[in-house]
Design a protein around this motif. Sequence first.
Motif, mmCIF file in Angstrom:
data_model
loop_
_atom_site.group_PDB
_atom_site.id
_atom_site.type_symbol
_atom_site.label_atom_id
_atom_site.label_comp_id
_atom_site.label_asym_id
_atom_site.label_seq_id
_atom_site.Cartn_x
_atom_site.Cartn_y
_atom_site.Cartn_z
ATOM 1 N N TYR A 329 39.072 38.270 40.050
ATOM 2 C CA TYR A 329 38.405 39.471 38.995
ATOM 3 C C TYR A 329 39.125 40.474 38.605
ATOM 4 O O TYR A 329 39.790 40.976 39.378
ATOM 5 N N PRO A 330 39.582 40.442 37.289
ATOM 6 C CA PRO A 330 40.535 41.602 36.757
ATOM 7 C C PRO A 330 39.697 42.703 36.659
ATOM 8 O O PRO A 330 39.344 43.159 35.425
ATOM 9 N N SER A 331 39.703 43.567 37.552
ATOM 10 C CA SER A 331 39.176 44.752 37.458
ATOM 11 C C SER A 331 39.692 45.762 36.641
ATOM 12 O O SER A 331 39.151 46.472 36.098
ATOM 13 N N LEU A 367 33.617 34.539 34.189
ATOM 14 C CA LEU A 367 32.655 34.663 33.317
ATOM 15 C C LEU A 367 31.392 35.039 33.392
ATOM 16 O O LEU A 367 30.752 34.265 34.557
ATOM 17 N N ALA A 368 30.763 35.688 32.949
ATOM 18 C CA ALA A 368 29.322 36.088 33.084
ATOM 19 C C ALA A 368 28.865 35.831 31.669
ATOM 20 O O ALA A 368 29.422 35.804 30.605
ATOM 21 N N GLU A 369 27.281 35.649 31.537
ATOM 22 C CA GLU A 369 26.548 35.478 30.252
ATOM 23 C C GLU A 369 27.017 36.837 29.290
ATOM 24 O O GLU A 369 27.486 37.821 29.564
ATOM 25 N N ARG A 370 26.712 36.632 27.992
ATOM 26 C CA ARG A 370 26.898 37.078 26.712
ATOM 27 C C ARG A 370 28.450 37.701 26.742
ATOM 28 O O ARG A 370 28.663 38.677 26.336
ATOM 29 N N VAL A 375 34.261 41.631 36.873
ATOM 30 C CA VAL A 375 35.400 42.667 37.247
ATOM 31 C C VAL A 375 35.230 43.166 38.855
ATOM 32 O O VAL A 375 35.983 44.059 39.308
ATOM 33 N N GLY A 376 34.454 42.399 39.533
ATOM 34 C CA GLY A 376 34.356 42.669 40.983
ATOM 35 C C GLY A 376 33.336 41.935 41.500
ATOM 36 O O GLY A 376 32.607 40.969 40.993
ATOM 37 N N GLY A 377 32.933 41.875 42.751
ATOM 38 C CA GLY A 377 32.111 41.091 43.637
ATOM 39 C C GLY A 377 30.574 41.259 43.531
ATOM 40 O O GLY A 377 29.857 40.519 43.633
ATOM 41 N N TYR A 378 30.410 42.416 42.644
ATOM 42 C CA TYR A 378 28.951 42.331 42.331
ATOM 43 C C TYR A 378 28.997 42.145 40.751
ATOM 44 O O TYR A 378 29.152 43.126 39.755
ATOM 45 N N TYR A 379 28.483 41.225 40.543
ATOM 46 C CA TYR A 379 28.365 40.523 39.209
ATOM 47 C C TYR A 379 27.751 41.248 38.039
ATOM 48 O O TYR A 379 28.228 41.289 36.835
ATOM 49 N N PRO A 380 26.592 41.810 38.241
ATOM 50 C CA PRO A 380 25.969 42.620 37.030
ATOM 51 C C PRO A 380 26.971 43.920 36.463
ATOM 52 O O PRO A 380 26.782 44.175 35.279
ATOM 53 N N GLU A 381 28.237 44.112 37.165
ATOM 54 C CA GLU A 381 28.613 44.992 36.617
ATOM 55 C C GLU A 381 29.863 44.509 35.580
ATOM 56 O O GLU A 381 31.135 45.081 35.200
ATOM 57 N N ALA A 382 29.626 43.219 35.196
ATOM 58 C CA ALA A 382 30.565 42.524 34.245
ATOM 59 C C ALA A 382 30.762 43.483 33.137
ATOM 60 O O ALA A 382 29.978 44.203 32.443
ATOM 61 N N VAL A 383 32.062 43.295 32.367
ATOM 62 C CA VAL A 383 32.482 44.032 31.069
ATOM 63 C C VAL A 383 32.299 43.222 29.739
ATOM 64 O O VAL A 383 32.802 42.203 29.883
#
Length: 528
Positions: A329-331, A367-370, A375-383
Motif C-alpha cells: 500500500y503506497p501510503s 485497488l479499491a472500487e471507484r 493506502v493502509g491495512g484498513y481499506y475504507p481509507e482508500a484514496v
Amino acid sequence: MSLTIDGGGGPLDARVELCDDERILAATERRLRLLAGRSVRRFRFRLPNVARHGYGLRLRLEGRGMTTEAHSAVEALAGWWESPRHAALTEFAPGTAASVAVERLLRWHVNVAQFYDWMYRHYRYDPPGGATVFSDTLGRVVSHGVVRELVRQCRRKGIASLAYGSVYGAEREYVECHPDELLRDADGQGLSLGETFFITDLRPQSPWRRRLIREYIGACRRFGFDGIHMDQYGEPHEGFAADGSVVKLAELYAGLVDEAADQLARLSPRRRVLFNCVGGWPLEQLVRARSAASYIEIWPPDTTYRSVLAQIERARSLAPTKHVVVAAYPSIIATQSDDGGPTPTSLEAALLLSSVVLAAGAYHHVLAERDRLLVGGYYPEAVSLTDSAAEAMRLAWQFSARYVHLLSDTGNERIAINGLTVEADGRALPLSSEPRARAIWARAVRASDGKVIVQLVDLLEQPSDEWDAFRQPAVRRDDWRFSWHGLERRWFFASPWSNGGTAQQLSPAAVPLIPAFERWAMLIGDDR
C-alpha cells in the motif's frame, strides 16, 4: 473497451483486431451510425484454444475527417486463480450503486474481489434478529442487501467474490462470554489487536475453529460468495491456551486452510480460499496448503523494491505452481493531493511499485472500487484517483492482462542478463539484476515456448530504493538502444504507456533503437 465520440453526424468505419503479441489473429469491420447519447456495439471473436493466454484488442474508428483508436485486453483462463488480478470492495452502505462499482472494476481487468469488512462481527457474520442493515464493529453502516447485489453483479461480470473472514480472533464481547477460547501472553493477559480484536485458539476441534468454518460455509451458502479471503494479523505468532498449552499459530494455519478449502469445495468445486501471509509469514508452512495463490501483505522492514522482489521470489521458489499476489500500500499518496488526487510525485510511487511487481511476474493488490488506491491495512481509507491518474494505473493492469502468458507463467525460467546492454548517446547505462535506485532493473526469463522476455524498469532518476516515498516523475526515453550479445533473435518491444501496449518489432540493426516509452519496457525475443 470504450471510446467517447459525439453521437449523430456521418457514419464511422470500425475495425476491431484481436492480437497475440505482435500478430493480428483476427479482424472484423463494420460501418456504424451512432445516435446521440451512450450506445454499445458488440464485436465477437473466438479465442484460440490455448490455455492461460492474453490477447490485445484494438479498435480503430475512421470517418468524419478523423481517425481514433482504443485498446484493451482479454484473458483466456480456467479460473481467476490462474491470473489473480485482485481488488477490494469496501462500500456496502444502503444506496450503494452495485452495478456501477463492479462495472468500473472491469476497466482494470479485475477478476477477483475481496469483500472487506462486510460482516456484522468477526465471530458472527449475520446480525441478530434478522436485520439486514447494521453498524459493524468500527461503526460503519452495512447493508447485506447491497452485499448480495454486489455478489450478483460480480457473478454477472465474471468477477469472483471472496468474503473477508478473520482468522485471528473476535470482538471483546465474544471472548468475555468464551474466555476459554482466548489466547494469553506469559503474564496471563489476553492477546489483542488494540483491545478491539482478541486472538483466539485455532487448534483442531477448538470451538473457535469450528465456529469459523461454519461462518465460512454459511457466507458462501447465504450470499453466494465464491470463496473466503482468510486474514490473519501477523504478530503475535503464539500464545497460551486456557489449558496452559503453547499454541504456535504457524503450525496450525496450513491445516486450517485445507479444512476451509475442503469444506467450500463440497459446496462447489470452483470455490477457493486465499490466506494472507503477513510480511511473508508463514510461507514455509503453507507450501502445500490448498490456497488459491501465494498472497503476501508487505510491511516494514520490507521497504525497498529489492525486498518486495525477494518476497515474490521466495514465494515462487516455495510454491512454484502458485501465482503470487502482493498487497503493498503506497501510503505516500495519502499525504499530498493536487486537484483532487495524488500529486505526480506521489502517484509515481504507486506506478513504479506496480511496475516492479508486475514485471516480476506477480500481481499487485492495491485497488479499491471507484478508482481508489489502498493506502493502509484498513481499506475504507482508500484514496481516490483523478481520471488521468486512474488511466495511468489502469494501463499497467491492462498490459498485465494482455501479456499474462509472458509476464507471469509459472513455467518461466529465470536467466542471467550477462551480455545484455542498454545504451544512450553511445554510452552504456547502469543495469542491475535487482531493482535499485540510479539503475535500470533488468530481469530476463525464458518461456516454455523458447521466447526470451526482458523487463526493463527505469529507476535511473530515483534517489532511493524506498517504494513508499515520493518519486521523480517518469522521464520519456526515446534514445535507448538495446543489444544482447550471444542472443541473436528477432526482438519486439511493448510498454503499458506506449501505443496502447501494442508490440512493435525492433529494427534488425546490431544495436536497435527502443521506441519511445516511459517507466517500463518489455522486450520479447523470438527465434521464429
